[in-house]
Design a protein around this motif. Structure first.
Motif, mmCIF file in Angstrom:
data_model
loop_
_atom_site.group_PDB
_atom_site.id
_atom_site.type_symbol
_atom_site.label_atom_id
_atom_site.label_comp_id
_atom_site.label_asym_id
_atom_site.label_seq_id
_atom_site.Cartn_x
_atom_site.Cartn_y
_atom_site.Cartn_z
ATOM 1 N N GLU A 6 -10.636 -4.828 -0.473
ATOM 2 C CA GLU A 6 -11.506 -4.870 0.704
ATOM 3 C C GLU A 6 -11.825 -6.302 1.121
ATOM 4 O O GLU A 6 -10.956 -7.038 1.535
ATOM 5 C CB GLU A 6 -12.769 -4.036 0.447
ATOM 6 C CG GLU A 6 -12.466 -2.573 0.207
ATOM 7 C CD GLU A 6 -13.663 -1.757 -0.214
ATOM 8 O OE1 GLU A 6 -14.743 -2.341 -0.470
ATOM 9 O OE2 GLU A 6 -13.521 -0.526 -0.284
ATOM 10 N N ASP A 7 -13.063 -6.735 0.981
ATOM 11 C CA ASP A 7 -13.490 -8.055 1.471
ATOM 12 C C ASP A 7 -12.937 -9.219 0.655
ATOM 13 O O ASP A 7 -13.051 -10.361 1.073
ATOM 14 C CB ASP A 7 -15.023 -8.148 1.494
ATOM 15 C CG ASP A 7 -15.633 -7.218 2.534
ATOM 16 O OD1 ASP A 7 -14.906 -6.811 3.467
ATOM 17 O OD2 ASP A 7 -16.824 -6.884 2.402
ATOM 18 N N ASN A 41 -5.283 -3.029 -0.793
ATOM 19 C CA ASN A 41 -6.275 -2.416 0.094
ATOM 20 C C ASN A 41 -7.573 -2.106 -0.652
ATOM 21 O O ASN A 41 -8.631 -2.016 -0.043
ATOM 22 C CB ASN A 41 -5.714 -1.149 0.744
ATOM 23 C CG ASN A 41 -5.179 -0.149 -0.262
ATOM 24 O OD1 ASN A 41 -4.430 -0.501 -1.176
ATOM 25 N ND2 ASN A 41 -5.542 1.104 -0.087
ATOM 26 N N LEU A 42 -7.522 -1.977 -1.981
ATOM 27 C CA LEU A 42 -8.725 -1.706 -2.767
ATOM 28 C C LEU A 42 -9.620 -2.938 -2.911
ATOM 29 O O LEU A 42 -10.767 -2.824 -3.314
ATOM 30 C CB LEU A 42 -8.345 -1.181 -4.159
ATOM 31 C CG LEU A 42 -7.536 0.114 -4.188
ATOM 32 C CD1 LEU A 42 -7.173 0.477 -5.621
ATOM 33 C CD2 LEU A 42 -8.282 1.249 -3.512
ATOM 34 N N THR A 48 0.845 -1.181 0.000
ATOM 35 C CA THR A 48 0.000 0.000 0.000
ATOM 36 C C THR A 48 0.886 1.238 0.000
ATOM 37 O O THR A 48 1.888 1.275 0.718
ATOM 38 C CB THR A 48 -0.896 0.013 1.261
ATOM 39 O OG1 THR A 48 -1.631 -1.214 1.322
ATOM 40 C CG2 THR A 48 -1.862 1.172 1.247
ATOM 41 N N ALA A 60 -13.602 -2.572 -6.512
ATOM 42 C CA ALA A 60 -13.373 -2.981 -5.127
ATOM 43 C C ALA A 60 -13.694 -4.455 -4.885
ATOM 44 O O ALA A 60 -13.122 -5.069 -4.009
ATOM 45 C CB ALA A 60 -14.170 -2.113 -4.174
ATOM 46 N N SER A 61 -14.589 -5.021 -5.649
ATOM 47 C CA SER A 61 -14.918 -6.435 -5.466
ATOM 48 C C SER A 61 -14.065 -7.289 -6.392
ATOM 49 O O SER A 61 -14.295 -7.333 -7.588
ATOM 50 C CB SER A 61 -16.390 -6.690 -5.760
ATOM 51 O OG SER A 61 -16.635 -8.067 -5.750
ATOM 52 N N GLU A 99 0.454 -6.577 5.413
ATOM 53 C CA GLU A 99 0.395 -5.327 4.658
ATOM 54 C C GLU A 99 1.648 -4.508 4.921
ATOM 55 O O GLU A 99 2.048 -4.332 6.069
ATOM 56 C CB GLU A 99 -0.843 -4.520 5.043
ATOM 57 C CG GLU A 99 -0.968 -3.236 4.249
ATOM 58 C CD GLU A 99 -2.247 -2.459 4.544
ATOM 59 O OE1 GLU A 99 -2.575 -1.555 3.764
ATOM 60 O OE2 GLU A 99 -2.915 -2.757 5.560
#
Length: 157
Positions: A108-109, A105-106, A30, A82-83, A117
């Motif tokens: 996410e889930d 980090n983009l 990141t 993001a997904s 990280e």
């Protein structure tokens, strides 16, 4: 946190990461544009014994390098929504190599449950200076972080 005052120190840290990585380790890089994520990945590849040219996978999303001590799965998620669930990344995260995910980090889930990280920050005053912070998410990543710090301490007194 590790302070890197030159490109050479950044390369040293990156090589250490490659040397101490285990199959199945996941590393999220990141930092702002130009922070050195791809440069770090090139050094990690060197530490893994990979001497192929490492290119940013910005438009291909994933590049696989298989000639070192273990495969390197180099991902750049910057241009992905993001997904990441539809990308089939789980097979890489749970695979037999090291996954390095730029801009992870983009995701996410869609990130793996266990990952380390590295947050890379550029110095405001010195162009080559970087600050690298580590954040572990899970027991494997805690061990990975420990191996990196121990090897860094051994090489820098």
């Amino acid at each position: 946190m590790i302070e890197l005052t030159s490109v050479a120190m950044t390369d040293q840290l990156a090589e250490i990461i490659g040397k101490v990585a285990h199959p199945g380790d996941n590393l999220v890089l990141t930092g702002d544009l130009g922070a050195g994520k791809t440069t770090l990945t090139k050094g990690i590849a060197k530490g893994l014994g990979i001497d192929q040219m490492i290119k940013s996978p910005t438009y291909t999303i994933i590049r696989e390098y298989t000639q070192g001590k273990m495969p390197l799965y180099h991902m750049d998620i910057y241009r992905v929504a993001a997904s990441g669930a539809d990308l089939g990344l789980d097979e890489y995260f749970e695979g037999d190599g090291l996954s390095v995910i730029e801009w992870g980090n983009l995701l996410e889930d869609a990130l793996p449950e266990d990952y380390l990280e590295l947050i890379i920050e550029k110095s405001d005053t010195e162009s080559e200076k970087r600050y690298v912070k580590f954040q572990s998410y899970g027991p494997n990543s805690q061990e990975f972080e420990k191996r990196i710090y121990e090897a860094w301490a051994d090489s820098h007194g």
